[in-house]
Design a protein around this motif. Sequence first.
Motif: not given
Length: 201
Positions: A97-103
């Motif tokens: 999940l380290e490349t997630i831009d938006y949560a």
Amino acid sequence: MSSRDAILAKLRQQTLPVQDLPDLSGPWISYENLPEQFAKALTGIGGVCHFVSSLDQAREHLQSTPTFQAAKQTVSLVPDLIAGNVDEKQIDDPHQLETIDYAVIPGEFGVAENGAIWLWDSAMRNRVILFINQHLVLVISANHIVPTMHHAYERICADQNAFAAARFGAFIAGPSKTADIEQSLVIGAHGPRSMTVYCVG
């Protein structure tokens, strides 16, 4: 007897008179307008609060945000607001999940005193999603804002079913920030670079 043991023995011999616990029934901080105070507190700690009448209005605003338009990977646990393109429930290794831009994540309630939002982990598989993304969006009801942390803990403890079922819960207040280095404030040092809250209703 060593000097350490002698000191500890003397400390153990000292007794203090028993003190009654403070009375918690006294007057607490109150605010005339809880949503307004919540937004003020959140802004003061680097977050952004938007009051919207519906999730449709929140979607329209979020989709107009340049950083969201540039986002490549989005996790959404509020599908009625926006559809994500990464299903975090299918991810076994949180490192992925380290490349997630938006949560985009639902919150339980906000605290007017300090702009914090309480979340249970029941909506997510990987609680790291709260901290590893670049931009965090939380969604709460504008009617679910309590005045102080005292009221917040009362509300958490009152929901015994959620308390017993949860593995994890946290207050989230603003984006990541630190001022440890030369007292210079840095946003997003070890967590989200921004935090946006949509208060619906």
